[in-house]
Design a protein around this motif. Sequence first.
Motif, mmCIF file in Angstrom:
data_model
loop_
_atom_site.group_PDB
_atom_site.id
_atom_site.type_symbol
_atom_site.label_atom_id
_atom_site.label_comp_id
_atom_site.label_asym_id
_atom_site.label_seq_id
_atom_site.Cartn_x
_atom_site.Cartn_y
_atom_site.Cartn_z
ATOM 1 N N GLN A 16 16.410 14.038 21.894
ATOM 2 C CA GLN A 16 15.654 14.912 20.999
ATOM 3 C C GLN A 16 14.466 14.195 20.354
ATOM 4 O OE1 GLN A 16 15.921 18.201 20.584
ATOM 5 N NE2 GLN A 16 17.533 18.234 22.134
ATOM 6 N N GLU A 17 14.659 12.953 19.986
ATOM 7 C CA GLU A 17 13.570 12.194 19.344
ATOM 8 C C GLU A 17 12.405 11.980 20.322
ATOM 9 O OE1 GLU A 17 13.253 11.368 16.134
ATOM 10 O OE2 GLU A 17 15.092 12.527 15.873
ATOM 11 N N GLU A 18 12.735 11.665 21.550
ATOM 12 C CA GLU A 18 11.694 11.440 22.556
ATOM 13 C C GLU A 18 10.925 12.742 22.834
ATOM 14 O OE1 GLU A 18 11.297 9.734 27.138
ATOM 15 O OE2 GLU A 18 13.241 9.640 26.108
ATOM 16 N N ILE A 19 11.636 13.871 22.895
ATOM 17 C CA ILE A 19 11.005 15.172 23.124
ATOM 18 C C ILE A 19 10.068 15.518 21.963
ATOM 19 C CG2 ILE A 19 11.462 17.656 23.290
ATOM 20 C CD1 ILE A 19 13.996 16.915 24.886
ATOM 21 N N LYS A 20 10.545 15.271 20.736
ATOM 22 C CA LYS A 20 9.740 15.582 19.557
ATOM 23 C C LYS A 20 8.474 14.724 19.520
ATOM 24 C CE LYS A 20 10.247 16.194 14.585
ATOM 25 N NZ LYS A 20 11.188 16.122 13.464
ATOM 26 N N ALA A 21 8.599 13.458 19.837
ATOM 27 C CA ALA A 21 7.445 12.555 19.837
ATOM 28 C C ALA A 21 6.442 12.967 20.914
ATOM 29 C CB ALA A 21 7.909 11.118 20.052
ATOM 30 N N ALA A 22 6.945 13.355 22.092
ATOM 31 C CA ALA A 22 6.057 13.784 23.176
ATOM 32 C C ALA A 22 5.315 15.058 22.789
ATOM 33 C CB ALA A 22 6.865 14.008 24.453
ATOM 34 N N TRP A 23 6.018 15.980 22.147
ATOM 35 C CA TRP A 23 5.373 17.235 21.733
ATOM 36 C C TRP A 23 4.275 16.968 20.698
ATOM 37 C CZ3 TRP A 23 5.521 19.802 16.910
ATOM 38 C CH2 TRP A 23 4.842 21.041 16.914
ATOM 39 N N ARG A 24 4.557 16.113 19.734
ATOM 40 C CA ARG A 24 3.568 15.827 18.687
ATOM 41 C C ARG A 24 2.306 15.198 19.265
ATOM 42 N NH1 ARG A 24 6.514 13.845 13.136
ATOM 43 N NH2 ARG A 24 7.530 15.830 12.738
ATOM 44 N N SER A 25 2.472 14.243 20.149
ATOM 45 C CA SER A 25 1.289 13.590 20.722
ATOM 46 C C SER A 25 0.501 14.560 21.616
ATOM 47 C CB SER A 25 1.676 12.338 21.499
ATOM 48 O OG SER A 25 2.445 12.689 22.628
ATOM 49 N N LEU A 26 1.201 15.413 22.348
ATOM 50 C CA LEU A 26 0.531 16.392 23.197
ATOM 51 C C LEU A 26 -0.167 17.452 22.356
ATOM 52 C CD1 LEU A 26 0.010 17.378 26.113
ATOM 53 C CD2 LEU A 26 2.092 18.731 25.932
ATOM 54 N N ALA A 27 0.488 17.905 21.295
ATOM 55 C CA ALA A 27 -0.114 18.921 20.422
ATOM 56 C C ALA A 27 -1.396 18.402 19.786
ATOM 57 C CB ALA A 27 0.891 19.346 19.357
ATOM 58 N N LYS A 28 -1.403 17.140 19.391
ATOM 59 C CA LYS A 28 -2.618 16.556 18.807
ATOM 60 C C LYS A 28 -3.738 16.490 19.846
ATOM 61 C CE LYS A 28 -0.344 13.677 15.361
ATOM 62 N NZ LYS A 28 -0.020 12.285 14.997
ATOM 63 N N ALA A 29 -3.362 16.154 21.084
ATOM 64 C CA ALA A 29 -4.366 15.967 22.129
ATOM 65 C C ALA A 29 -4.965 17.289 22.606
ATOM 66 C CB ALA A 29 -3.751 15.232 23.311
ATOM 67 N N VAL A 30 -4.177 18.350 22.656
ATOM 68 C CA VAL A 30 -4.670 19.615 23.207
ATOM 69 C C VAL A 30 -4.926 20.681 22.149
ATOM 70 C CG1 VAL A 30 -3.581 19.238 25.454
ATOM 71 C CG2 VAL A 30 -2.354 20.524 23.696
ATOM 72 N N HIS A 31 -4.830 20.349 20.877
ATOM 73 C CA HIS A 31 -5.028 21.345 19.814
ATOM 74 C C HIS A 31 -6.441 21.924 19.910
ATOM 75 C CE1 HIS A 31 -5.213 23.256 15.908
ATOM 76 N NE2 HIS A 31 -3.868 23.172 15.893
ATOM 77 N N PRO A 32 -6.559 23.245 19.784
ATOM 78 C CA PRO A 32 -7.889 23.879 19.901
ATOM 79 C C PRO A 32 -8.910 23.365 18.883
ATOM 80 C CG PRO A 32 -6.153 25.536 19.954
ATOM 81 C CD PRO A 32 -5.505 24.233 19.658
ATOM 82 N N ASP A 33 -8.461 22.950 17.695
ATOM 83 C CA ASP A 33 -9.404 22.424 16.699
ATOM 84 C C ASP A 33 -9.988 21.074 17.133
ATOM 85 O OD1 ASP A 33 -8.987 24.643 15.167
ATOM 86 O OD2 ASP A 33 -7.558 23.683 13.788
ATOM 87 N N GLN A 34 -9.250 20.327 17.922
ATOM 88 C CA GLN A 34 -9.713 19.032 18.409
ATOM 89 C C GLN A 34 -10.556 19.166 19.678
ATOM 90 O OE1 GLN A 34 -9.234 16.157 16.824
ATOM 91 N NE2 GLN A 34 -8.097 17.226 15.218
ATOM 92 N N ASN A 35 -10.445 20.300 20.362
ATOM 93 C CA ASN A 35 -11.126 20.513 21.645
ATOM 94 C C ASN A 35 -11.961 21.795 21.594
ATOM 95 O OD1 ASN A 35 -9.847 18.313 23.224
ATOM 96 N ND2 ASN A 35 -7.988 19.455 22.757
ATOM 97 N N HIS A 36 -13.010 21.782 20.816
ATOM 98 C CA HIS A 36 -13.865 22.973 20.661
ATOM 99 C C HIS A 36 -14.538 23.376 21.964
ATOM 100 C CE1 HIS A 36 -13.394 23.081 16.352
ATOM 101 N NE2 HIS A 36 -13.718 21.793 16.265
ATOM 102 N N ASP A 37 -14.890 22.416 22.790
ATOM 103 C CA ASP A 37 -15.618 22.701 24.018
ATOM 104 C C ASP A 37 -14.713 23.045 25.210
ATOM 105 O OD1 ASP A 37 -14.649 20.116 23.876
ATOM 106 O OD2 ASP A 37 -16.173 19.331 25.241
#
Length: 177
Positions: A16-37
Amino acid sequence: MRDPYSVLGVKRNAGQEEIKAAWRSLAKAVHPDQNHDDPNATVRFTEAGRAYDILRDPDKRSRYDRQQREAELRRMEQMRRQQAERKARSEAPPRVSNEDAEDMIARIFGVDSRGQPAEAKVQGQAQSQPRAQQQAQAAGAAAQDARKAADEPEIEEAPPGRGVAPASSLISAIIRR
């Protein structure tokens, strides 16, 4: 939806910890606010959220894993059935006709060994004799014609086995025509 494990980039036996960490890093990388273009950022962010939703809940995760195993077993069973059907079709004995070499050549070229149309010969004989007698007489007449034409002494020819004309019979019938 794609495989949630591949979306988050974790192994199937991840905790569960590994899944949560992977989700957080992916969410930061693909978040629409971080990727306007990037027009696909919203889609990727939503897909990551759905994957995390499935994998964070132990009941949903086990249900998903069980369904995946069952689907894989069904695919494997279907492949086995298809392979067995292909094998059965390839091992099926070829159809054997009761046609001798003379009849086959007459059917292909439309003329019997005496130069008559094959249809006239068949129609005349079909009314008075069974098929086996017709074949025997046709083969005998054709063999006699061939012997006369070659001025050779008479030699008994063996009838082809199981209705399949050997290659030599076919070749000699073609040459006679």
